[in-house]
Design a protein around this motif. Structure first.
Motif, PDB file in Angstrom:
ATOM      1  N   ALA A  46       0.904  -0.870  -0.310  1.00 56.05           N
ATOM      2  CA  ALA A  46      -0.041  -0.349  -0.366  1.00 56.05           C
ATOM      3  C   ALA A  46       1.113   0.857  -0.135  1.00 56.05           C
ATOM      4  CB  ALA A  46      -1.266  -0.255   1.376  1.00 56.05           C
TER       5      ALA A  46
ATOM      6  N   GLN B 205      -9.847   3.527  -2.863  1.00 48.18           N
ATOM      7  CA  GLN B 205     -10.392   2.693  -3.003  1.00 48.18           C
ATOM      8  C   GLN B 205      -9.257   1.640  -3.627  1.00 48.18           C
ATOM      9  OE1 GLN B 205     -13.371   1.473  -1.168  1.00 48.18           O
ATOM     10  NE2 GLN B 205     -12.594  -0.416  -2.421  1.00 48.18           N
TER      11      GLN B 205
ATOM     12  N   CYS C 193      -6.606  -0.050  -1.597  1.00 52.12           N
ATOM     13  CA  CYS C 193      -7.082  -1.089  -0.868  1.00 52.12           C
ATOM     14  C   CYS C 193      -7.577  -2.063  -1.655  1.00 52.12           C
ATOM     15  CB  CYS C 193      -8.672  -0.749  -0.234  1.00 52.12           C
ATOM     16  SG  CYS C 193      -8.291   0.025   0.910  1.00 52.12           S
TER      17      CYS C 193
ATOM     18  N   ILE D 123      -7.704  -5.166   1.119  1.00 50.75           N
ATOM     19  CA  ILE D 123      -8.476  -4.445   2.221  1.00 50.75           C
ATOM     20  C   ILE D 123      -9.343  -3.765   2.441  1.00 50.75           C
ATOM     21  CG2 ILE D 123      -8.459  -2.656   3.910  1.00 50.75           C
ATOM     22  CD1 ILE D 123      -5.235  -2.847   4.273  1.00 50.75           C
TER      23      ILE D 123
ATOM     24  N   PRO E 171     -11.407   1.239   3.063  1.00 50.81           N
ATOM     25  CA  PRO E 171     -10.366   2.629   3.246  1.00 50.81           C
ATOM     26  C   PRO E 171     -10.003   2.272   4.363  1.00 50.81           C
ATOM     27  CG  PRO E 171     -11.568   2.817   1.151  1.00 50.81           C
ATOM     28  CD  PRO E 171     -12.703   1.950   1.984  1.00 50.81           C
TER      29      PRO E 171
ATOM     30  N   LEU F 165      -7.984   0.825   6.057  1.00 48.07           N
ATOM     31  CA  LEU F 165      -6.807   1.230   5.240  1.00 48.07           C
ATOM     32  C   LEU F 165      -6.110   2.286   6.234  1.00 48.07           C
ATOM     33  CD1 LEU F 165      -3.995   0.568   3.723  1.00 48.07           C
ATOM     34  CD2 LEU F 165      -5.337   2.239   2.701  1.00 48.07           C
TER      35      LEU F 165
END
Length: 319
Positions: A273, A285, A288, A293, A296, A299
């Motif tokens: 990320a 998004q 993610c 993930i 958001p 995250l």
């Protein structure tokens, strides 16, 4: 103006020297750009002024010898293979002890910690060094509190860092102490560094723990995880990849890598990320989705817990 002395010796790590010089030199440039006077005057010091060679073969020459060195405000001791040899040089150790009484900051980078430890100046104090040398340093100098995990530590006038790039993090921290976050951030951006790597962050990234282990099935597991981060992976999936029961896998993984499989997977997701945050066109998004993930908000929470900032703040440091 602050005089920064940087000590060089045969078989020094050239990056430790260059990193410190570039940090303080760039700080002067940023101060000038802000309409302020340069703050750092730096000089290179050696046992003498005869040419010497760094570990990588670069030829270096000191401006000053120990005898002719001017008064210093800061003293930087880079690391390198030669540091372990130099611990036997009583003239240098005596000079270091004498200079410590009148020097405001003494900064060791990587294995420069051996020289500080040999001096006895940091007995009973925390001292950071590269994780690979921590056990040896602790054995040689049992009175020192060797720190092998954090990027850098500070105790009074003594500052020390882990590996080579951690020395840059440490110099940035010193610059921030001297001039505030704006100048330090400007230096970090110019050097393409992430300013907010605080000293208590680990110097040993989780992916490296797997790669350094030499255990082929765990290395293969890492490759498989990285190729499947978009999926909702479970510990059972990971155990299947290394042909262990889930219970045995949890036990073996934690014993070998000092973290749970879930913590390791989370670190892989965060590492990817962070990389994607610096790519144009990647929304939160989309990132993610790429790292598996779902929300958001999760995250953002993980970034705050791990790095002390939001994903957006992380991205701003590189703008």
């Amino acid at each position: 103006m602050i005089t920064v002395g940087i000590f060089i010796y045969p078989d020094i790590q050239a990056l430790d020297l260059a990193g410190a010089l570039d940090c303080f030199g760039q700080a002067n440039q940023e101060l000038l750009a802000a309409g302020r006077a340069p703050y750092y005057r730096y000089c290179v010091i050696g046992l003498n002024t005869a040419p010497l060679f760094a570990e990588n073969g670069l030829q270096l020459t000191a401006q000053y010898s120990l005898d002719t060195c001017p008064q210093l405000d800061y003293l930087v001791i880079p690391g390198g293979a030669g540091a372990r040899t130099l611990t036997a040089n009583q003239d240098f150790i005596r000079w270091l002890c004498q200079r410590s009484t009148e020097t405001e900051k003494i900064i060791s980078i990587c294995t420069g910690a051996y020289l500080l430890a040999q001096s006895g100046l940091v007995d009973g104090l925390p001292l950071a060094t590269h994780w690979r040398f921590a056990a040896d340093l602790q054995t040689r100098y049992p009175k020192v509190q060797v720190n092998s995990t954090e990027l850098y530590v500070n105790s009074g006038k003594f500052y020390s860092s882990g590996g080579m790039t951690a020395g840059i993090d440490l110099c940035l921290a010193v610059i921030e102490q001297d001039h505030g976050v704006a100048i330090a951030q400007a230096v970090a951006q110019e050097l393409v560094m992430y300013l907010r790597r605080s000293g208590d962050q680990s110097q040993y990234a989780s992916p490296l723990k797997i790669q350094h282990s030499g255990v082929q099935r765990f290395i293969q597991l890492q490759h498989w995880l990285l190729a499947n981060l978009t999926k909702q992976l479970t510990v059972a999936d990971m155990a299947e990849q290394v042909a262990l029961s889930e219970r045995q896998f949890r036990r073996v993984f934690r014993a070998r890598f000092a973290m749970t499989p879930v913590q390791y997977l989370q670190q892989l997701r965060l590492d990817k990320a962070r990389s994607l945050m610096l790519c144009d066109g990647y929304s939160l998004q989309r990132i993610c989705n790429e790292v598996g993930i779902s929300d958001p908000r999760n995250l953002i929470r993980l970034f705050n817990a791990s790095f002390g900032c939001t994903p957006g703040e992380y991205r701003q440091h590189f703008c």
